[in-house]
Scaffold this active site. Structure first.
Site, PDB file in Angstrom:
ATOM      1  N   HIS A  79      69.916  15.729 -41.210  1.00  7.46           N
ATOM      2  CA  HIS A  79      70.055  15.043 -39.938  1.00  7.46           C
ATOM      3  C   HIS A  79      71.345  14.237 -39.935  1.00  7.46           C
ATOM      4  O   HIS A  79      72.034  14.159 -40.950  1.00  7.46           O
ATOM      5  CB  HIS A  79      68.846  14.127 -39.689  1.00  7.46           C
ATOM      6  CG  HIS A  79      68.696  13.058 -40.711  1.00  7.46           C
ATOM      7  ND1 HIS A  79      67.948  13.199 -41.854  1.00  7.46           N
ATOM      8  CD2 HIS A  79      69.233  11.816 -40.777  1.00  7.46           C
ATOM      9  CE1 HIS A  79      68.026  12.093 -42.575  1.00  7.46           C
ATOM     10  NE2 HIS A  79      68.793  11.242 -41.947  1.00  7.46           N
ATOM     11  N   HIS A 123      73.539  10.614 -38.202  1.00  5.45           N
ATOM     12  CA  HIS A 123      73.555   9.340 -37.474  1.00  5.45           C
ATOM     13  C   HIS A 123      74.933   9.186 -36.837  1.00  5.45           C
ATOM     14  O   HIS A 123      75.941   9.491 -37.457  1.00  5.45           O
ATOM     15  CB  HIS A 123      73.291   8.171 -38.423  1.00  5.45           C
ATOM     16  CG  HIS A 123      71.949   8.242 -39.085  1.00  5.45           C
ATOM     17  ND1 HIS A 123      70.825   7.637 -38.576  1.00  5.45           N
ATOM     18  CD2 HIS A 123      71.547   8.871 -40.216  1.00  5.45           C
ATOM     19  CE1 HIS A 123      69.785   7.881 -39.355  1.00  5.45           C
ATOM     20  NE2 HIS A 123      70.209   8.624 -40.363  1.00  5.45           N
ATOM     21  N   THR A 178      66.039   4.873 -44.171  1.00 13.38           N
ATOM     22  CA  THR A 178      66.717   3.967 -43.252  1.00 13.38           C
ATOM     23  C   THR A 178      66.002   3.836 -41.910  1.00 13.38           C
ATOM     24  O   THR A 178      66.542   3.247 -40.971  1.00 13.38           O
ATOM     25  CB  THR A 178      68.166   4.417 -43.003  1.00 13.38           C
ATOM     26  OG1 THR A 178      68.153   5.705 -42.360  1.00 13.38           O
ATOM     27  CG2 THR A 178      68.937   4.504 -44.317  1.00 13.38           C
ATOM     28  N   THR A 179      64.811   4.383 -41.808  1.00  8.29           N
ATOM     29  CA  THR A 179      63.960   4.209 -40.630  1.00  8.29           C
ATOM     30  C   THR A 179      62.547   3.965 -41.123  1.00  8.29           C
ATOM     31  O   THR A 179      62.211   4.292 -42.270  1.00  8.29           O
ATOM     32  CB  THR A 179      63.990   5.441 -39.713  1.00  8.29           C
ATOM     33  OG1 THR A 179      63.789   6.619 -40.494  1.00  8.29           O
ATOM     34  CG2 THR A 179      65.307   5.543 -38.973  1.00  8.29           C
ATOM     35  N   HIS A 217      72.878  13.135 -43.552  1.00  4.99           N
ATOM     36  CA  HIS A 217      71.909  12.946 -44.628  1.00  4.99           C
ATOM     37  C   HIS A 217      71.186  14.262 -44.900  1.00  4.99           C
ATOM     38  O   HIS A 217      70.618  14.860 -43.982  1.00  4.99           O
ATOM     39  CB  HIS A 217      70.864  11.890 -44.246  1.00  4.99           C
ATOM     40  CG  HIS A 217      71.408  10.515 -44.149  1.00  4.99           C
ATOM     41  ND1 HIS A 217      70.722   9.467 -43.551  1.00  4.99           N
ATOM     42  CD2 HIS A 217      72.577   9.977 -44.594  1.00  4.99           C
ATOM     43  CE1 HIS A 217      71.448   8.367 -43.615  1.00  4.99           C
ATOM     44  NE2 HIS A 217      72.570   8.652 -44.247  1.00  4.99           N
ATOM     45  N   HIS A 250      64.343  10.955 -31.213  1.00  5.90           N
ATOM     46  CA  HIS A 250      65.012   9.914 -31.993  1.00  5.90           C
ATOM     47  C   HIS A 250      66.205  10.496 -32.732  1.00  5.90           C
ATOM     48  O   HIS A 250      67.113   9.779 -33.120  1.00  5.90           O
ATOM     49  CB  HIS A 250      64.063   9.291 -33.017  1.00  5.90           C
ATOM     50  CG  HIS A 250      62.872   8.630 -32.405  1.00  5.90           C
ATOM     51  ND1 HIS A 250      62.947   7.432 -31.728  1.00  5.90           N
ATOM     52  CD2 HIS A 250      61.570   9.009 -32.354  1.00  5.90           C
ATOM     53  CE1 HIS A 250      61.736   7.091 -31.303  1.00  5.90           C
ATOM     54  NE2 HIS A 250      60.892   8.031 -31.667  1.00  5.90           N
TER      55      HIS A 250
END
Length: 279
Positions: free
Chosen positions: A110, A112, A219-220, A137, A84
């Site tokens: 991580h 995005h 956010t997940t 992030h 992911h």
């Protein structure tokens, strides 16, 4: 040597102590249906949000974040493709002190990004409705809880320092060169590599003193609403070639290239976004 690191999403390899786990399989639930399994995802303090400069409230008491250990770090830092996202585990010696004096230890880093249909926009937060190329992030937990596993469910448990990425013509950001080179080592889900040195400070924007602040969520899934967000005003600059490699190297569990791993912006409702700079 500045061997640098990071990448994306907040849930990895089912290791709950690393981050709240992404327990459903690829494609089982799309973003619109997260709340059916994770009720918090439908709450009123969700992230990311659109940061509107004219509506942000200047707060003169928001001092710059005090960053410790963000510079050169030596050791073994795992970097993993979990299907992911890519995560880099960070040392506890890396931490920051918030304006209210709370100490937050680093847990992981991580990113995005976009990339689907040649879309070069993949940040989670937007500014005045504009989505940037990517977003980093750095996830932290409140030191008083002793571990991420405990802090992740506490009301004041988490904090994320975020930075948006923009393309700077053809100028390569050399602080990202080694990190991007290692992406090919973890092309497939479950693959890991180890970074010997990291320098997160060099990977961040030049100005780390000014930021937007608000209270939100992961956010997940499970989208827990316990995150103090600090989104830096200044931006990271990468070349277009670097962004293309970032967007097109990693594969997910479905053997398709990982693209557009960002969540859409959520309603702000009655929350107020504060800044420590005049806008």
């Amino acid at each position: 040597m500045k061997t640098l690191v990071p990448l994306l999403s907040l849930f990895l390899l089912g290791v709950q102590a690393q981050h709240a786990d992404w327990t459903y399989s690829e494609g089982e639930l799309d973003e619109e249906h997260w709340a059916s399994k994770y009720p918090a995802c439908g709450g009123h303090r969700q992230s990311p949000v659109n940061l509107q400069k004219k509506k942000a409230r200047y707060n003169p008491h928001l001092r710059p974040l005090i960053l410790h250990g963000y510079g050169d770090q030596e050791g073994a830092f795992p970097m993993t493709n979990n299907g992911h996202t890519v995560q880099i585990t960070l040392p506890q010696s890396m931490h920051f002190i918030a304006p209210d004096g709370t100490r937050y230890f680093a847990q992981q880093m991580h990113l995005h990004w976009g990339g689907a249909s040649k879309e070069l926009s993949g940040s989670e937060h937007t500014i005045n409705g504009m989505r940037y190329v990517a977003e980093i992030h750095i996830v932290h937990y409140n030191a008083k809880y002793g571990s991420f596993a405990v802090a992740q469910s506490a009301q004041d448990g988490l904090a994320v320092v975020a930075a948006l990425v923009e393309i700077q013509d053809y100028t390569e950001n050399t602080y990202y060169s080694d990190f991007i080179k290692h992406l090919s080592d973890i092309r497939y889900p479950g693959q890991s590599t180890v970074l010997a040195d990291i320098n997160i400070l060099d990977m961040l924007p030049e100005d780390t003193k000014h930021y937007y602040k608000y209270y939100g969520s992961l956010t997940t899934p499970p989208c827990t609403e316990n995150v103090n967000w600090y989104v830096l005003e200044d931006h990271i600059k990468l070349s277009k070639a670097q962004v293309l490699k970032l967007e097109n190297t990693l594969l997910g569990h479905n053997n398709k290239t990982l693209h557009n791993d960002y969540r859409n912006t959520q309603p702000l409702y009655k929350r107020v976004v504060e800044t420590n700079f005049w806008v």
